[in-house]
Write an enzyme that holds these catalytic residues in place. Structure first.
Site: not given
Lengths: 50, 711
Positions: B27, B429, B606
């Site tokens: 913001c 994962d 991964d």
């Protein structure tokens, strides 16, 4: 016909001025941060003067 | 506007600019906080926030370290990662070119249309000729300038003996312009400059939207290879240390790894004992104890005590580099995915050309004369202009990705949405994906004073537990107490003075406390326990995925027990202790069964799986390499953006199909009219514009697609 001699150059000039303004705004980075500009209006500037 | 200038030399020494991405800003208050507080730090001259890109550029004296700046931003309550200097230069340039061309085309369109409307209203004779000449005067340079993106691309395609969407556009524009010029010179009744310019304007709008989407989202994933060890302290034969960049390290060197430092190369412990955080590489959440002789890989973070390491493998040979190579290979297979727009244009362009050519030949045979035949052929080319086709995909994707961005998911490019819409099985994962991946302290037993003292101490340290503690406390809106004389002792903890008492965060007295720290205030000892909590909305996310027919399971490199525990909580199948190769194999077998797997993971291990899966999503806390391999990145502590991504992607593809359906329907109606000569190029241009507007309006419906149903 004589009216056109004035009106057409004026129309073209105004169009070109708008285009120039757009290019200037692009160059000065005003399209870089559109969301930020919307949010910045909420910042209370007076605080920065402290 | 106080835009930041390039580095300039001043009397006080050189000033340089460092850019950080700060995904947490939300913001106007965050903008104000960053821009107001950062310059108060000694050595910082100014800070400028780019809110759209979620970045802050800091102007500072050259002597300041990036880590200190990141730390300063963290103290303001934002996580920050350094961005390499403008990695997006080329794309920004491309977008700017498109925007300029769009501006010029808009200017030309409006002015030429002004003149054209006068002609249609009945201007005749000399006035008409004058207006035609004026139109030509405006349109020719505008077409030359704004048409470049298409003309250049069409030329490239033709030169290589291929055709793409730009070829019919270019031919249409060039032919329409040439014919209009001929009409103007010979004083004929019709010129079609406005059609040509309008065509360019709408097409450029589609292109600009497409480019906008790519730059806007990719800007946020710019923080690459930030946290991995970039340098190491090498101990010379005389015992002195010097810092060397990772690429200059060589096997056999002895390096000193301080507590909290990330390793830059693989090595073996020669002296000292410590624990390391290996989660980036293996997904293992608890710190791993190491002693003399233990092998450690690059990317691990040394937590407790300084150790001496004899390097075994460096640079290209490290385990990380091996994973990166796997990732690269896996990524190759996915890059063969052909985007919908390309597939459509492959069919579309030849059909349109053939039709236009047939119309021309047909009318010639029918004895209409070459001029009228050409007018009809041009009308066919324009009315079938792939504008609606060209806008069908980018408008839908820009609107959808904008809606997703507001909900904390950054889609890296349009094809990602296309692939996300097709997934039918999701693999998660565990550490860092289903769980937050960072330790959070249990602070329920602390009173408010103890909490503020703990925060004052914790935020002064970079130890992972301190970071987790500081984060937990900040979330509980604790303000730090005024603790003085803070000093950190590697492997021991951090201590300071508060109200004349010694306060400290230390290792707990009894060694096997698991993940724990002791908070000492004077005579009082509190033991703080740390856990890696599950993301709060895992169950809801999986339920939403199931509703869309996406089965979920866990595929983790973590140990069996914690994975089983998590899987039981969510009641989904699991596979534990999977190496990067195992994960690739699991994906390959799913693909062999004809499934389209979605991989959600964060660890470097991964990475190859993220690259190989049909679509992939990584959290913003993921290793940089994983973020790069993933199609989308989600911010924050909620997992729900994953389910949202699938849902919005499906809706997007539904809208894209509607858009294509409309565009095809429109052409089926319009082409016969054009071929049989009922359509002048003017009407063709108007019909074409209207069809584009319909497509844009349809895509705007996606703006609300990401709303609702969030837990």
């Amino acid at each position: 016909m004589t009216n056109l001699a004035f009106l057409i150059p004026i129309a073209l000039f105004m169009g070109a001025a708008g285009l120039a303004a757009f290019f200037w705004a692009m160059r000065s980075g005003q399209y870089e941060d559109m969301d930020g500009a919307a949010a910045r209006i909420l910042i209370d500037e007076e605080d920065t003067e402290q | 506007m106080n835009t930041l200038a390039a580095p300039v030399a001043t009397d006080e020494g050189a000033i340089s600019t460092t850019r950080f991405t700060v995904p947490g800003m939300r913001c106007a208050g965050c903008i104000a906080k960053l821009e107001r507080e950062l310059p108060k730090i000694a050595g910082v001259n100014g800070a400028r926030v780019n809110f759209s890109a979620k970045r802050v550029a800091i102007e500072h004296d050259e002597g300041m370290r990036e880590d200190d700046l990141a730390e300063a931003i963290l103290k303001l309550g934002f996580e920050a990662q350094q961005v390499e200097d403008n990695p997006l230069g080329q794309e920004v340039a491309e977008r700017k070119t498109l925007m300029r061309a769009l501006g010029v085309a808009g200017f030309g369109m409006m002015n030429v249309m002004l003149l054209s409307v006068s002609i249609w209203s009945g201007a005749e004779g000399a006035t008409r000729d004058l207006f035609h000449w004026l139109s030509a005067l405006i349109a020719m340079p505008v077409i030359a300038y704004a048409g470049r993106p298409f003309l250049a691309s069409a030329w490239m395609a033709l030169k290589h003996g291929r055709t793409n969407m730009d070829v019919p556009i270019s031919i249409g524009v060039v032919l329409a312009t040439a014919l209009s010029l001929y009409e103007t010179i010979t004083g004929g009744p019709h010129a079609y400059f406005e059609s040509a310019v309008m065509l360019l304007f709408f097409l450029l709008a589609g292109r600009a939207l497409d480019a906008e989407m790519r730059t806007r989202t990719r800007a946020e994933i710019g923080a690459l290879l930030g946290r991995m060890g970039k340098t190491a302290s090498v101990i010379g034969p005389d015992g002195s240390t010097r810092r060397l960049p990772a690429r200059e390290l060589e096997p056999g060197m002895l390096v000193l790894v301080a507590a909290g430092e990330a390793l830059a190369a693989d090595g073996e412990v020669e002296q000292g004992a410590s624990s390391i955080d290996n989660s980036m590489l293996t997904g293992e959440s608890a710190p791993e104890r190491i002693g003399v002789g233990s092998a450690i890989h690059a990317g691990a973070i040394n937590i407790t005590a300084p150790i001496r390491l004899r390097l075994t493998r460096t640079a290209e040979d490290t385990a990380i580099a091996e994973i990166a190579r796997l990732m690269d290979e896996a990524g190759q297979s996915r890059s063969q995915y052909v985007r919908i727009a390309d597939r459509a244009s492959r069919l579309y362009a030849p059909v349109v050309h053939t039709l236009a050519a047939l119309a021309f030949v047909g009318w010639m045979i029918a004895g209409a004369g070459w001029h009228q035949s050409l007018v009809i052929a041009i009308a066919v080319l324009i009315i079938t202009c792939p504008c609606a086709m060209g806008l069908a995909v980018p408008t839908a994707q820009v609107v959808a990705s904008g809606a997703l961005l507001k909900r904390g998911l950054l889609v890296k490019d349009g094809s990602a949405l296309e692939r996300l819409a097709e997934v039918d099985v999701a693999l998660f994962d565990k550490t860092g994906t289903l769980t937050l991946g960072e330790p959070r302290a249990d602070i329920a037993e602390l009173d408010s004073k103890a909490r503020s003292v703990a925060l004052a101490l914790a935020q002064a340290s970079r130890h992972p537990l301190s970071k987790g503690l500081a984060l937990t406390l900040r979330e509980a809106s604790v303000a730090p107490a005024p603790v003085s004389d803070i000093s950190e002792h590697s492997g021991q903890g951090i201590s300071g003075q508060w109200n004349g008492m010694r306060v400290a965060l230390e290792r707990p007295g009894n060694a096997e406390e698991g993940l724990a720290a002791a908070l000492v205030i004077g005579e009082h000892h509190h033991v703080l326990h740390f856990t890696d909590p599950m993301r709060s909305d895992c169950a809801a996310t999986l339920a939403t995925l199931a509703k869309h027919g996406v089965d979920a399971s866990i595929l983790s490199g973590d140990r069996h027990a914690p994975v089983e525990h998590a899987a039981k909580q969510l009641s989904i199948p699991f596979a534990a202790e999977a190496s990067p190769q195992d994960k690739l194999a699991a994906l390959a077998s799913l693909k062999d069964q004809g499934r389209k797997p979605l991989m959600v993971g964060d660890g470097l291990n991964d990475g190859p799986a993220l690259a190989a899966a049909h679509a992939s999503i990584a959290p913003s806390t993921a290793s940089d390499a994983s973020q790069q391999a993933a199609d989308a990145v989600f911010i924050g502590e909620k997992l729900f953006p994953v389910a949202l991504a699938v849902r919005v992607a499906r809706r997007t593809m539904a809208v894209v199909r509607q858009n294509f359906g409309f565009a095809i329907g429109y052409n089926v109606l319009a082409i016969p009219l054009a071929v049989f000569g009922y359509v002048t190029p003017l009407i063709a241009a108007i019909a074409m514009s209207l069809s584009s507007l319909v497509v844009v309006a349809n895509s705007l419906r996606l703006a609300s697609s990401a709303k609702g149903n969030a837990p």
